[in-house]
Design an enzyme around this catalytic site. Structure first.
Site, PDB file in Angstrom:
ATOM      1  N   CYS A 111       0.836  -1.208   0.000  1.00 57.92           N
ATOM      2  CA  CYS A 111       0.000   0.000   0.000  1.00 57.92           C
ATOM      3  C   CYS A 111       0.870   1.257   0.000  1.00 57.92           C
ATOM      4  O   CYS A 111       1.532   1.554  -0.979  1.00 57.92           O
ATOM      5  CB  CYS A 111      -0.985  -0.047   1.177  1.00 57.92           C
ATOM      6  SG  CYS A 111      -2.384   1.108   1.006  1.00 57.92           S
ATOM      7  N   HIS A 213      -3.612  -5.217   0.508  1.00 57.51           N
ATOM      8  CA  HIS A 213      -3.043  -5.691   1.771  1.00 57.51           C
ATOM      9  C   HIS A 213      -3.032  -7.216   1.841  1.00 57.51           C
ATOM     10  O   HIS A 213      -3.936  -7.832   2.412  1.00 57.51           O
ATOM     11  CB  HIS A 213      -3.822  -5.102   2.953  1.00 57.51           C
ATOM     12  CG  HIS A 213      -3.518  -3.663   3.197  1.00 57.51           C
ATOM     13  ND1 HIS A 213      -2.519  -3.241   4.064  1.00 57.51           N
ATOM     14  CD2 HIS A 213      -4.050  -2.538   2.667  1.00 57.51           C
ATOM     15  CE1 HIS A 213      -2.468  -1.924   4.065  1.00 57.51           C
ATOM     16  NE2 HIS A 213      -3.386  -1.477   3.219  1.00 57.51           N
ATOM     17  N   GLU A 215      -1.387  -9.157   3.643  1.00 54.85           N
ATOM     18  CA  GLU A 215      -1.231  -9.715   4.991  1.00 54.85           C
ATOM     19  C   GLU A 215      -2.552 -10.200   5.588  1.00 54.85           C
ATOM     20  O   GLU A 215      -2.568 -11.001   6.530  1.00 54.85           O
ATOM     21  CB  GLU A 215      -0.558  -8.699   5.928  1.00 54.85           C
ATOM     22  CG  GLU A 215      -1.390  -7.499   6.331  1.00 54.85           C
ATOM     23  CD  GLU A 215      -1.397  -6.360   5.320  1.00 54.85           C
ATOM     24  OE1 GLU A 215      -1.859  -5.265   5.685  1.00 54.85           O
ATOM     25  OE2 GLU A 215      -0.933  -6.572   4.176  1.00 54.85           O
TER      26      GLU A 215
END
Length: 246
Positions: A111, A213, A215
């Site tokens: 990001c 994102h 993660e």
């Protein structure tokens, strides 16, 4: 055969605005959990003026996202709005990214981290997607980041991420700025409105930025991206020079 040691992945934290000595570093647990799950050893990096010791210690650099903007002055632009910036954090991360690129340490920018990677490579940013991209998708929706928001497309298999099969994928999305094209990096994924969603540096073995994102691991390609990064860090750890001069 003995397995290689787990690569040491430096992770950049955010910092709150509490008055000292109550100031705290913050990093979401899913960043560290994702690196652990992919076989890496996550190390959170406190801010420092001299990053040389960090660059000698880590095998990979993960630049995390954040709810702030890169100062337009860093890419030679005039601010079109009143950006919320974090000069201390950006200065620290910029020094880390530039040092990592110089010595070949694998970099993954997520990001805001992707945007900083592009700037470090000489690129510029779209400062506000709704104002600058015609018929733009909603890239900063009013919903949690653990939900997918829109499609992106990998037109080709990325050199840095051979496990990614070309095609369309759903991603989460929490950004209002974007990367502009530049010769120092390749666009490897785009949204249907033309917004660049992933890049890889032309002259680095592994310097990748993704605008969403991974993660959160809500998209099919998220874990392969993170695992590809950790694998690149493992490879670097096995062949890195004894002394890194930065």
């Amino acid at each position: 055969m003995k397995a290689p040691p787990r690569p040491r992945i430096g992770i950049t934290p955010d910092i709150n605005d509490f008055i000292a000595p109550e100031t705290e570093y913050t990093v979401r647990r899913n960043y560290t959990d994702a690196i652990l799950g992919c076989g890496g050893l996550p190390l959170i990096l406190p801010y420092a003026d001299d990053v040389a010791a960090y660059l000698r210690a880590i095998d990979g650099l993960l630049v995390t996202g954040g709810m702030f903007d890169i100062d337009p002055e860093l890419y030679g632009a005039v601010a079109l709005q009143s950006p919320v910036t974090k000069p201390l954090r950006t200065g620290f991360e910029k020094a880390l990214v530039e040092g990592a690129l110089e010595v070949g340490i694998p970099v993954l920018g997520i990001c805001n981290g992707m945007q900083l990677l592009a700037v470090c490579l000489g690129g510029k940013l779209v400062q506000h997607i709704p104002a600058e991209v015609a018929e733009a998708l909603e890239h900063k929706p009013d919903q949690p980041a653990d939900r997918v928001q829109h499609e992106i497309e990998f037109a080709h298999r990325p050199r840095s991420l051979p496990a990614i099969v070309p095609g369309r994928y759903l991603v989460n999305s929490v950004h209002h700025q974007a990367v502009q094209p530049f010769p120092a990096y390749r666009t490897i994924a785009v949204a249907s409105d033309g917004v660049i969603e992933a890049i890889e540096a032309v002259d680095s073995d592994f310097a990748v930025g993704v605008q969403w994102h991974p993660e959160y691991a809500v998209g099919k390609m998220d874990i392969p991206i993170l695992r590809g990064f950790v694998d690149a860090a493992t490879e670097f750890s096995l062949h890195r020079p004894v002394v890194v001069n930065v």
